[in-house]
Design a protein around this motif. Structure first.
Motif, PDB file in Angstrom:
ATOM      1  N   ASN A  94       0.699  -1.417  -0.483  1.00 39.34           N
ATOM      2  CA  ASN A  94       0.202   0.320  -0.265  1.00 39.34           C
ATOM      3  C   ASN A  94       0.777   1.027  -0.078  1.00 39.34           C
ATOM      4  O   ASN A  94       1.956   1.439  -0.068  1.00 39.34           O
ATOM      5  CB  ASN A  94      -1.410  -0.001   1.467  1.00 39.34           C
ATOM      6  CG  ASN A  94      -1.727  -1.132   1.542  1.00 39.34           C
ATOM      7  OD1 ASN A  94      -2.048  -1.604   0.956  1.00 39.34           O
ATOM      8  ND2 ASN A  94      -1.132  -1.664   2.867  1.00 39.34           N
TER       9      ASN A  94
ATOM     10  N   ARG B   4      -2.885   1.215 -10.856  1.00 36.07           N
ATOM     11  CA  ARG B   4      -4.090   0.634 -10.951  1.00 36.07           C
ATOM     12  C   ARG B   4      -3.666  -0.503 -11.951  1.00 36.07           C
ATOM     13  O   ARG B   4      -4.425  -1.773 -11.762  1.00 36.07           O
ATOM     14  CB  ARG B   4      -4.825   1.833 -11.880  1.00 36.07           C
ATOM     15  CG  ARG B   4      -5.851   2.178 -11.197  1.00 36.07           C
ATOM     16  CD  ARG B   4      -7.467   2.432 -11.567  1.00 36.07           C
ATOM     17  NE  ARG B   4      -7.004   3.124 -12.792  1.00 36.07           N
ATOM     18  CZ  ARG B   4      -7.161   4.815 -12.161  1.00 36.07           C
ATOM     19  NH1 ARG B   4      -6.861   4.690 -10.779  1.00 36.07           N
ATOM     20  NH2 ARG B   4      -6.333   5.991 -13.165  1.00 36.07           N
TER      21      ARG B   4
ATOM     22  N   ARG C 294      -6.666  -0.092  -6.155  1.00 36.73           N
ATOM     23  CA  ARG C 294      -7.079   0.858  -5.917  1.00 36.73           C
ATOM     24  C   ARG C 294      -6.561   2.602  -5.442  1.00 36.73           C
ATOM     25  O   ARG C 294      -5.655   2.939  -4.445  1.00 36.73           O
ATOM     26  CB  ARG C 294      -8.036   0.693  -5.091  1.00 36.73           C
ATOM     27  CG  ARG C 294      -9.480   2.006  -4.944  1.00 36.73           C
ATOM     28  CD  ARG C 294     -10.329   1.522  -3.986  1.00 36.73           C
ATOM     29  NE  ARG C 294     -11.228   2.312  -4.163  1.00 36.73           N
ATOM     30  CZ  ARG C 294     -12.607   2.684  -3.096  1.00 36.73           C
ATOM     31  NH1 ARG C 294     -12.259   1.847  -1.455  1.00 36.73           N
ATOM     32  NH2 ARG C 294     -13.323   3.764  -3.123  1.00 36.73           N
TER      33      ARG C 294
ATOM     34  N   ALA D 166      -6.792   6.153  -5.006  1.00 36.65           N
ATOM     35  CA  ALA D 166      -7.986   7.265  -4.543  1.00 36.65           C
ATOM     36  C   ALA D 166      -7.559   8.162  -4.356  1.00 36.65           C
ATOM     37  O   ALA D 166      -6.216   8.705  -3.487  1.00 36.65           O
ATOM     38  CB  ALA D 166      -9.092   6.715  -3.243  1.00 36.65           C
TER      39      ALA D 166
ATOM     40  N   GLU E 248      -9.594   8.008  -8.332  1.00 38.94           N
ATOM     41  CA  GLU E 248     -10.906   8.130  -7.801  1.00 38.94           C
ATOM     42  C   GLU E 248     -11.396   9.420  -6.884  1.00 38.94           C
ATOM     43  O   GLU E 248     -10.098   9.095  -5.269  1.00 38.94           O
ATOM     44  CB  GLU E 248     -11.464   6.191  -7.574  1.00 38.94           C
ATOM     45  CG  GLU E 248     -12.872   6.149  -6.966  1.00 38.94           C
ATOM     46  CD  GLU E 248     -12.765   5.266  -5.435  1.00 38.94           C
ATOM     47  OE1 GLU E 248     -12.900   4.679  -4.801  1.00 38.94           O
ATOM     48  OE2 GLU E 248     -11.825   4.073  -5.992  1.00 38.94           O
TER      49      GLU E 248
ATOM     50  N   GLN F 266     -10.837  -0.973   2.481  1.00 37.00           N
ATOM     51  CA  GLN F 266     -10.124  -1.976   1.055  1.00 37.00           C
ATOM     52  C   GLN F 266     -10.299  -3.560   2.268  1.00 37.00           C
ATOM     53  O   GLN F 266      -9.250  -3.787   1.124  1.00 37.00           O
ATOM     54  CB  GLN F 266      -8.574  -1.386   1.267  1.00 37.00           C
ATOM     55  CG  GLN F 266      -8.564  -0.403   0.505  1.00 37.00           C
ATOM     56  CD  GLN F 266      -9.913   0.504   0.295  1.00 37.00           C
ATOM     57  OE1 GLN F 266     -10.264  -0.428  -1.241  1.00 37.00           O
ATOM     58  NE2 GLN F 266     -10.822   0.993   0.507  1.00 37.00           N
TER      59      GLN F 266
ATOM     60  N   TRP G 175      -4.180  -0.862  -1.740  1.00 38.35           N
ATOM     61  CA  TRP G 175      -4.215   0.533  -2.380  1.00 38.35           C
ATOM     62  C   TRP G 175      -3.493   1.514  -2.123  1.00 38.35           C
ATOM     63  O   TRP G 175      -1.998   1.359  -1.405  1.00 38.35           O
ATOM     64  CB  TRP G 175      -5.425   1.117  -1.026  1.00 38.35           C
ATOM     65  CG  TRP G 175      -5.138   0.740   0.496  1.00 38.35           C
ATOM     66  CD1 TRP G 175      -5.096  -0.606   0.707  1.00 38.35           C
ATOM     67  CD2 TRP G 175      -4.469   1.537   1.265  1.00 38.35           C
ATOM     68  NE1 TRP G 175      -5.373  -0.413   2.222  1.00 38.35           N
ATOM     69  CE2 TRP G 175      -3.845   1.010   2.345  1.00 38.35           C
ATOM     70  CE3 TRP G 175      -4.041   2.781   1.157  1.00 38.35           C
ATOM     71  CZ2 TRP G 175      -3.583   1.817   3.427  1.00 38.35           C
ATOM     72  CZ3 TRP G 175      -3.351   3.683   2.016  1.00 38.35           C
ATOM     73  CH2 TRP G 175      -2.868   2.889   3.456  1.00 38.35           C
TER      74      TRP G 175
END
Length: 526
Positions: free
Chosen positions: A6, A90, A95, A97, A132, A218, A223
């Motif tokens: 992450n 990605r 993910r 964001a 996102e 998550q 992420w």
């Protein structure tokens, strides 16, 4: 080498590099950020690619210089073809964001040319700089006053009982007068008063809560979260108790001389005429605003402490790369200036702390790295950490991974570069008699000499070894003509060698002859 699972990319808005205790501030204590530095590497000399929100952030998100990505000022769209952090990560199933601010403006004509409307699949990623938008908060433009604002943060405030069309302004960024009147935070004279919002409902704790909500959501999925805090950027307004934690006695003396004011460089002198510079030239303003600025930084540190504790409790501190930085600084009256935009360290130098959780980084934990780094180095660092190939024909930054892992024999850059276009500053442009295309300026800094080139004006030169506060401009000093010539050539060399083959990877160029011959292109064949 294992990849990082992450990424937590924390950015403050308008946080000076020297307003943290781990960077030497004499009275402002930031123990949680200091503890982060002890877990990773604190970069002592990090510089942004433009000391303005929009272009600086677009360089962070693309890994490219401003002259390359072309979003050269606030509200200038990032061209639709530019790849950003999310486009790369990605591909690894992350993910990607946003919780907070980006200052991104979508390239609407470019999107329309591709047949993409607001409702098109994938359009949101082009509109939001590849992130996102888990919760975007860029603040509220004054032009929206009098209209109902429906951002997520404004809706949150209404849910807590803060009614009105614009609770962001009326509560989170305003104080209250003796007769209940709203005292706008846009007026700096109100900076020492407490915001009308409860501390737990103010912007910084709200966005920290949103970041934790995202991470909880998550589960075990990888992420990348860009936590982009909107403070300590103006309006300089803090909730109690942070509004009066500090006083005039805690304010550092301004770095400025009378000679700077009486005989300024023409461009710097024009910026001294801006309202924010005229105000910050007054001791009364500095002694009112800076304690609140410090309080906002202290609030950030306290709530980052909550976030870091949450990461420890959930075990995410063991597999998450954490980066803490800022998009630029704040003059706060240094050099008789307010705001940012020019190239003194108060504006263009930023804090940068990187924590790599992998064992390979254990040897450098708690160290200070003095080699020169740029904002564009973060994107390739993230790609390296996630195991994504760095496209060298596009990305212009350099991965910090060798420095984080204590690699030996690393050939590193010997200069950093920044650029700025003040054409949007119509008062300055008019005062100086410059055309829209004649307002560009560039900085190159090699660790000692900082050279600044201006279109149509003499350069500036500072010797930071002898003059770390940049008070003595050697731009016209005859004894330093040789240094200026050398630095000018270094700047020109950088402009000549920017990445120009964004659509053609090196392997394609190297194999072109072979490919063309196989394709039947037989030039000169008898």
């Amino acid at each position: 080498m294992e990849t990082v699972r992450n990424i937590l990319f924390v950015m403050c808005d308008q946080l000076r590099w020297d307003y943290l205790s781990c960077y030497g501030h004499p009275t402002l204590q930031t123990p949680n950020i200091d503890a982060l530095a002890q877990r990773g590497v604190r970069f002592e000399r990090a510089y942004v690619q433009s000391p303005v929100c929009g272009p600086s952030r677009m360089s962070y998100y693309t890994g490219r210089y401003v002259a390359s990505h072309r979003a050269y000022w606030n509200f200038v769209p990032l061209p639709v073809g530019e790849l950003t952090l999310g486009d790369y990560l990605r591909t690894r199933g992350m993910r990607v964001a946003l919780a907070g601010k980006t200052h991104m403006v979508a390239d609407r004509p470019g999107m329309e040319r591709l047949g993409m409307t607001h409702e098109s699949p994938g359009a949101v990623l082009l509109e939001e700089c590849g992130f996102e938008p888990f919760d975007r908060d860029d603040g509220i433009h004054p032009g929206l006053f009098g209209k109902r604002v429906e951002t997520p943060y404004c809706e949150y405030l209404r849910s807590k009982g803060y009614e009105g069309d614009n609770p962001w302004h009326d509560y989170a960024n305003s104080a209250e007068g003796p007769n209940g009147e709203i005292l706008s935070g846009w007026k700096m004279r109100h900076a020492s008063k407490p915001a009308r919002v409860s501390e737990e409902h103010s912007e910084t704790p709200y966005m920290i809560d949103r970041a934790m909500a995202f991470i909880r959501e998550q589960g075990d999925a990888p992420w990348c979260l860009h936590l982009s805090l909107i403070k300590p950027h103006w309006p300089y307004m803090a909730p109690a108790p942070y509004n009066d934690m500090y006083g005039p006695e805690h304010v550092k003396p301004a770095a400025r001389t009378l000679d700077e004011r009486e005989q300024p460089h023409p461009v710097v002198g024009a910026f001294m005429h801006h309202d924010e510079s005229v105000s910050f030239a007054r001791d009364e303003v500095r002694e009112t605003v800076i304690p609140t600025y410090m309080g906002l930084v202290k609030q950030i540190d306290d709530h980052l402490g909550r976030l870091f504790a949450f990461l420890r409790e959930t075990g995410r501190d063991q597999d998450t790369m954490i980066v803490f930085t800022s998009d630029h600084g704040d003059y706060l009256g240094d050099h008789w200036l307010g705001e940012k935009e020019l190239f003194h360290d108060a504006s263009s130098r930023v804090p940068l702390i990187v924590v790599d959780p992998r064992p390979e980084a254990d040897a450098t934990r708690g160290t200070v790295e003095r080699r020169l780094v740029e904002a564009i180095d973060l994107l390739p660092t993230f790609l390296d950490a996630a195991g994504v190939e760095i496209p060298g024909h596009i990305v212009e930054g350099r991965s910090l991974q060798p420095l984080l892992h204590g690699a030996t024999g690393v050939t590193w850059r010997d200069a950093v570069f920044s650029e700025f276009d003040y054409s949007f500053r119509s008062r300055t442009r008019t005062l100086l008699g410059r055309s829209l295309d004649g307002c560009r300026c560039f900085m190159v800094f090699d660790g000692r000499w900082k050279y600044i080139h201006y279109d149509g004006f003499a350069p500036q030169l500072f010797d930071l070894a002898a003059d770390p506060d940049e008070l003595n401009d050697l731009g016209r000093d005859a004894q330093h003509a040789g240094v200026r010539a050398e630095m000018h050539e270094r700047l020109f060399d950088w402009l000549r060698h920017r990445t120009l083959r964004q659509t053609a990877p090196a392997r394609f160029v190297e194999r072109w002859t072979e490919v063309s011959e196989k394709g039947g292109i037989l030039l000169g064949d008898w």
